[in-house]
Write an enzyme that holds these catalytic residues in place. Structure first.
Site: not given
Length: 487
Positions: A181, A256, A289, A384
Site C-alpha cells: 500500500k 520505522e 527521516c 519532527e
C-alpha cells in the site's frame, strides 16, 4: 491505452490496483497532484475495505506456491525484477520526480539504481541464509527460516519506490506474498513496479498493489486476520493506529518511524567537513527521516561554524527538481508546506532567530532554514518538522553534547563530527540511535541492521534481520536414537 492509463513525463502509468495478477478499478478515485508545478497527474483508484479483502485473499491463495518455490528460483525471479528496474530506470526516475518532487538527478544516479540493488541483494542473501547446525548432548539442532505468510507493507511518500522495495524485496525473498500500500501522495511508481514484477515472471497474487487513504483501506489491511506480517514506515501517530489494529490478531510489526536526529560538531572536527554534513541535511527538501535536523556545535567554534554554514548554504539552488543544477526541490504537498511554515512561525514567535531562510516561496517551496536561539524543550527542537528546517544549539563539553543529543523521544540516527578517534568511540557508545555516522552521513549497507529506538521504531531490518522478521524461525532438534535400519 485504457481510460485508466495516464501519461506522466511521457510514461504510461495504469492507475488501477494490481490484485491477483490483474488490474482492478475502484468505484472512487483520488487526485494525484505533482508538487513540481501543482498540475494534476491523474485520478488514481481509491481503494476500500473491499479491495483490501480482495488483495489479502489473492496473497493468501498465492502464498503456498511461492513459499514452496525453491530458493534458487525465488532468487532468479528477484534478479529478473532488478533487470526490469534497470531497463526502465529512466521511466521510473521521471515518474517519481513528477509524483513526489525529489531531484531527477538523484533518482537517475542513486535512488533507482538502489531499487534494483534491493532486489539483487536480498536474492543473493537468500541463497546463503543459514545457521550452522549445533550439538546439544549428542542431539543436532537445525535452524530454518520458514516463510511467514501474506505481508502488508505500508510505505511513505518521501522515497516511494526505494523504501517500498526495501520491504518488498526481502518479503518476497523470504517466500511471503505481499500486499503493498503506497502513500496516496506518491503512488505511481508502485504501479510500475507491479508491471515490472509481472514481466519478470512473479506469479499472480504474490505481489499486490492497492492504493488509497489509510483510513479507508489501511485499517482493513492491518486488521485482517490472514495477514502474518506488517511493515510500516511513517509517523508515530499512524504507527499507534496500526499497532492497535494489529493487536487483535497479534500480527508481528516492524515500524520505522520519525526522527529528530542530532549532528554533534566538536571543536576538534574538520569544520569544512562538518559544514558539508550539516548542509547535506537539506537533501530532498529536508523530507528525510534520518536527517540530522538538530545541529549541536561546541561553543568555541560555533561562530566560525555558523559563518561557514551560511556561506555554504547560500549557494544552494532551489527550484525545479528536473533541472540538473537544482539542489533543493519542492515540498511534497500543500498540507506539508503549511505544517513546515507553522513550525517555523511558532518557533520565531517563541524567540528563535532565522539565521537563514524562514519563509515559503512561490509554489510548494520552503527556503532552507536555520534557526538559532531555540530552547531544548521547545517544539521546534523536540518535534519532527520533515522539511528543510535545521536548528542550531551550542554545548560546552562532551557531557552536555551527549545529554542534548539524547534529550528527545526519538532515536533513529545521529551524526558525529570529531577529529578524535577516542572521543568518537566514547560518544557513539552513549548515543541513543539505531544508526550513528562518524564524519560521514547516509552511508547505508543492506548488510547492516536498520531501525530506530524509542519512538523512532520497533525492530530491525537488513541482511538476516529482514529474514528474521519476514519468517518464522524454527529449530529442529534430532536425537541420534530411534532410526530404523532400512538396509
Amino acid at each position: 491505452m485504457s481510460e485508466h492509463t495516464i501519461t506522466v513525463a511521457g510514461v504510461a502509468v495504469d492507475t488501477r490496483h494490481w490484485i491477483g495478477g490483474e488490474r482492478v478499478a475502484s468505484a472512487g478515485t483520488f487526485t494525484d497532484v505533482s508538487p513540481v508545478d501543482g498540475g494534476v497527474l491523474g485520478e488514481v483508484a481509491r481503494g476500500t475495505a473491499a479491495e483490501a479483502a480482495a488483495a489479502v485473499a489473492a496473497a493468501r491463495e498465492a502464498f503456498p506456491g511461492w513459499a514452496a518455490t525453491p530458493r534458487e528460483e525465488r532468487a532468479r525471479v528477484l534478479h529478473a525484477i532488478a533487470d526490469g528496474v534497470e531497463r526502465r530506470l529512466e521511466d521510473l526516475a521521471v515518474v517519481e520526480t513528477a509524483d513526489n518532487g525529489a531531484l531527477l538527478r538523484s533518482h537517475r544516479r542513486g535512488v533507482m539504481p538502489r531499487v534494483a540493488h534491493n532486489f539483487r541483494f536480498f536474492a543473493d542473501w537468500l541463497l546463503r541464509l543459514g545457521h550452522e547446525d549445533f550439538d546439544t548432548r549428542g542431539h543436532t539442532n537445525h535452524v530454518d527460516w520458514d516463510p511467514a505468510g501474506p505481508s502488508v507493507l505500508i510505505t511513505p511518500w518521501n522515497a516511494p519506490l526505494m523504501l517500498a522495495t526495501w520491504k518488498v524485496a526481502p518479503a518476497l525473498a523470504a517466500g511471503n506474498s505481499v500486499v503493498l500500500k503506497p502513500a496516496e501522495w506518491s503512488p505511481l511508481t508502485a504501479s510500475l513496479l507491479a508491471d515490472i514484477a509481472a514481466e519478470a515472471g512473479l506469479p499472480a497474487g504474490v505481489l499486490n498493489v492497492v492504493q488509497g487513504y489509510g483510513s479507508e483501506i489501511g485499517d482493513a489491511l492491518t486488521a485482517h486476520p490472514d495477514v502474518r506480517r506488517i511493515s510500516f514506515t511513517g509517523s508515530v501517530p499512524t504507527a499507534r493506529r496500526i499497532a492497535a489494529s494489529a493487536a487483535a490478531n497479534l500480527t508481528p510489526l516492524s515500524l520505522e518511524l520519525g526522527g529528530k536526529s542530532p549532528l554533534l560538531v566538536f571543536a576538534d572536527a574538520d569544520l569544512d567537513l562538518a559544514v558539508d554534513l550539516a548542509v547535506e541535511q537539506y537533501d530532498n527538501a529536508g523530507q528525510v527521516c534520518l536527517a540530522a535536523t538538530r545541529i549541536l556545535v561546541e561553543e568555541t567554534v560555533a561562530e566560525e561554524f555558523t559563518r561557514r554554514f551560511v556561506d555554504r548554504a547560500s549557494r544552494l539552488r532551489q527550484g525545479d527538481p528536473r533541472d540538473e543544477a537544482t539542489d533543493i526541490g519542492p515540498t511534497i504537498h500543500p498540507r506539508q508546506l503549511e505544517k513546515i511554515e507553522g513550525f517555523v512561525q511558532r518557533a520565531v514567535e517563541a524567540g528563535a532567530r532565522a539565521v537563514i531562510g524562514g519563509h515559503r516561496r512561490e509554489g510548494q517551496y520552503f527556503e532552507p532554514t536555520l534557526l538559532a536561539g531555540v530552547a531544548q524543550d521547545s517544539e521546534i527542537v523536540q518535534e519532527e518538522v520533515f522539511g528543510p528546517v535545521l536548528t542550531l544549539q551550542t554545548f560546552g563539553d562532551e557531557e552536555e553534547a551527549v545529554r542534548l543529543a539524547n534529550d528527545t523521544r526519538f532515536g533513529l540516527a545521529a551524526t558525529v563530527a570529531t577529529g578524535d578517534e577516542e572521543r568518537a568511540r566514547r560518544v557513539t557508545g552513549r548515543l541513543v540511535a539505531g544508526t550513528v555516522w562518524v564524519n560521514c552521513f547516509f552511508v547505508r549497507d543492506l548488510r547492516a541492521p536498520f531501525g530506530g529506538s524509542r519512538h523512532s521504531g520497533v525492530g530491525r531490518e537488513g541482511g538476516t534481520w529482514s529474514f528474521d522478521f519476514y519468517c518464522d524461525l524454527k529449530n529442529t532438534v534430532t536425537s541420534p536414537k530411534g532410526w530404523r535400519d532400512h538396509g
